[in-house]
Design a protein around this motif. Structure first.
Motif, PDB file in Angstrom:
ATOM      1  N   GLU A  47     114.120  23.855 136.569  1.00  0.00           N
ATOM      2  CA  GLU A  47     113.051  24.582 137.243  1.00  0.00           C
ATOM      3  C   GLU A  47     112.495  25.699 136.370  1.00  0.00           C
ATOM      4  O   GLU A  47     111.468  26.275 136.710  1.00  0.00           O
ATOM      5  CB  GLU A  47     113.553  25.141 138.574  1.00  0.00           C
ATOM      6  CG  GLU A  47     113.914  24.056 139.560  1.00  0.00           C
ATOM      7  CD  GLU A  47     114.431  24.599 140.880  1.00  0.00           C
ATOM      8  OE1 GLU A  47     114.498  25.838 141.049  1.00  0.00           O
ATOM      9  OE2 GLU A  47     114.769  23.779 141.742  1.00  0.00           O
ATOM     10  N   THR A  48     113.185  26.008 135.267  1.00  0.00           N
ATOM     11  CA  THR A  48     112.713  27.028 134.337  1.00  0.00           C
ATOM     12  C   THR A  48     112.852  26.518 132.910  1.00  0.00           C
ATOM     13  O   THR A  48     113.654  25.620 132.630  1.00  0.00           O
ATOM     14  CB  THR A  48     113.513  28.348 134.472  1.00  0.00           C
ATOM     15  OG1 THR A  48     114.881  28.086 134.186  1.00  0.00           O
ATOM     16  CG2 THR A  48     113.366  28.951 135.852  1.00  0.00           C
ATOM     17  N   GLY A  49     112.076  27.126 132.032  1.00  0.00           N
ATOM     18  CA  GLY A  49     112.141  26.770 130.618  1.00  0.00           C
ATOM     19  C   GLY A  49     111.487  27.845 129.785  1.00  0.00           C
ATOM     20  O   GLY A  49     110.994  28.847 130.301  1.00  0.00           O
ATOM     21  N   LYS A  50     111.492  27.642 128.487  1.00  0.00           N
ATOM     22  CA  LYS A  50     110.913  28.599 127.564  1.00  0.00           C
ATOM     23  C   LYS A  50     109.704  27.978 126.868  1.00  0.00           C
ATOM     24  O   LYS A  50     109.582  26.758 126.803  1.00  0.00           O
ATOM     25  CB  LYS A  50     111.946  29.023 126.529  1.00  0.00           C
ATOM     26  CG  LYS A  50     113.143  29.727 127.138  1.00  0.00           C
ATOM     27  CD  LYS A  50     114.079  30.233 126.065  1.00  0.00           C
ATOM     28  CE  LYS A  50     115.342  30.775 126.671  1.00  0.00           C
ATOM     29  NZ  LYS A  50     115.242  32.096 127.175  1.00  0.00           N
ATOM     30  N   VAL A  51     108.839  28.830 126.342  1.00  0.00           N
ATOM     31  CA  VAL A  51     107.649  28.378 125.623  1.00  0.00           C
ATOM     32  C   VAL A  51     108.079  27.480 124.455  1.00  0.00           C
ATOM     33  O   VAL A  51     109.034  27.787 123.742  1.00  0.00           O
ATOM     34  CB  VAL A  51     106.832  29.590 125.126  1.00  0.00           C
ATOM     35  CG1 VAL A  51     105.698  29.150 124.215  1.00  0.00           C
ATOM     36  CG2 VAL A  51     106.291  30.379 126.303  1.00  0.00           C
ATOM     37  N   ASN A  52     107.376  26.370 124.294  1.00  0.00           N
ATOM     38  CA  ASN A  52     107.610  25.372 123.233  1.00  0.00           C
ATOM     39  C   ASN A  52     108.981  24.698 123.295  1.00  0.00           C
ATOM     40  O   ASN A  52     109.422  24.101 122.324  1.00  0.00           O
ATOM     41  CB  ASN A  52     107.385  25.973 121.843  1.00  0.00           C
ATOM     42  CG  ASN A  52     105.932  26.278 121.611  1.00  0.00           C
ATOM     43  OD1 ASN A  52     105.053  25.540 122.040  1.00  0.00           O
ATOM     44  ND2 ASN A  52     105.658  27.391 120.947  1.00  0.00           N
ATOM     45  N   GLU A  53     109.646  24.773 124.435  1.00  0.00           N
ATOM     46  CA  GLU A  53     110.920  24.075 124.633  1.00  0.00           C
ATOM     47  C   GLU A  53     110.629  22.784 125.396  1.00  0.00           C
ATOM     48  O   GLU A  53     109.943  22.801 126.417  1.00  0.00           O
ATOM     49  CB  GLU A  53     111.877  24.957 125.435  1.00  0.00           C
ATOM     50  CG  GLU A  53     113.187  24.282 125.799  1.00  0.00           C
ATOM     51  CD  GLU A  53     114.054  25.141 126.711  1.00  0.00           C
ATOM     52  OE1 GLU A  53     115.271  25.022 126.612  1.00  0.00           O
ATOM     53  OE2 GLU A  53     113.498  25.906 127.527  1.00  0.00           O
ATOM     54  N   GLU A  54     111.161  21.663 124.902  1.00  0.00           N
ATOM     55  CA  GLU A  54     110.935  20.387 125.578  1.00  0.00           C
ATOM     56  C   GLU A  54     111.926  20.231 126.722  1.00  0.00           C
ATOM     57  O   GLU A  54     113.130  20.348 126.517  1.00  0.00           O
ATOM     58  CB  GLU A  54     111.083  19.237 124.579  1.00  0.00           C
ATOM     59  CG  GLU A  54     110.674  17.905 125.175  1.00  0.00           C
ATOM     60  CD  GLU A  54     110.659  16.802 124.129  1.00  0.00           C
ATOM     61  OE1 GLU A  54     109.567  16.479 123.644  1.00  0.00           O
ATOM     62  OE2 GLU A  54     111.747  16.294 123.825  1.00  0.00           O
ATOM     63  N   LEU A  55     111.397  19.969 127.908  1.00  0.00           N
ATOM     64  CA  LEU A  55     112.214  19.775 129.107  1.00  0.00           C
ATOM     65  C   LEU A  55     112.184  18.306 129.489  1.00  0.00           C
ATOM     66  O   LEU A  55     111.144  17.650 129.395  1.00  0.00           O
ATOM     67  CB  LEU A  55     111.676  20.621 130.255  1.00  0.00           C
ATOM     68  CG  LEU A  55     111.564  22.128 130.002  1.00  0.00           C
ATOM     69  CD1 LEU A  55     110.888  22.808 131.168  1.00  0.00           C
ATOM     70  CD2 LEU A  55     112.932  22.729 129.736  1.00  0.00           C
ATOM     71  N   SER A  56     113.318  17.790 129.935  1.00  0.00           N
ATOM     72  CA  SER A  56     113.413  16.385 130.346  1.00  0.00           C
ATOM     73  C   SER A  56     113.591  16.290 131.849  1.00  0.00           C
ATOM     74  O   SER A  56     114.408  17.006 132.436  1.00  0.00           O
ATOM     75  CB  SER A  56     114.599  15.703 129.657  1.00  0.00           C
ATOM     76  OG  SER A  56     114.399  15.657 128.273  1.00  0.00           O
TER      77      SER A  56
END
Length: 136
Positions: A47-56
């Protein structure tokens, strides 16, 4: 002279057999692969992530019969809302395995900016299933 006629007849017969056996009838096999939208039943992922981080995200979808397989993810629109849809492929019109199991694929999401984003997959002809993600 009889020898020449016999040899000529054999050569003509041999060439005729060669031309007939090399016909291109086998090249006319038509592809029976068909594609159709498969509706999504579940989206699992962060539900959260960082800028330029690829989430699956694990995307679960239902196919019409057990012969259906994942083909691709494409963009779609319902009314004015834009989202994504899973496209399934079917090798033929006839499938002896009629009871489909839910299928899964992975959707990758990456954002270059901060904010709250909605990942929408087509759930039915009239609605999307939505997964929100906050990018910090």
């Amino acid at each position: 002279m009889k020898s020449f006629r016999l040899k000529t007849a054999l050569v003509v017969l041999f060439l005729s057999i060669g031309f007939v056996s090399c016909s291109s009838d086998d090249d006319k096999v038509e592809s029976t692969v068909k594609t159709k939208t498969a509706f999504v039943t579940e989206i699992k992922g962060p539900e959260t992530g960082k800028v330029n981080e690829e989430l699956s995200y694990d995307v679960t979808f239902i196919v019409d019969n057990a012969c259906g397989e994942f083909d691709k993810i494409s963009e779609t629109t319902i009314g004015t809302d834009k989202g994504l849809q899973v496209v399934a492929k079917y090798a033929s019109d006839v499938c002896t395995q009629q009871i489909p199991d839910p299928k899964k694929t992975v959707y990758k999401f990456k954002s270059a900016t901060k904010g709250t984003f909605e990942i929408k997959f087509k759930k039915s002809e009239t609605e999307f299933l939505t997964q929100k993600v906050v990018i910090e």
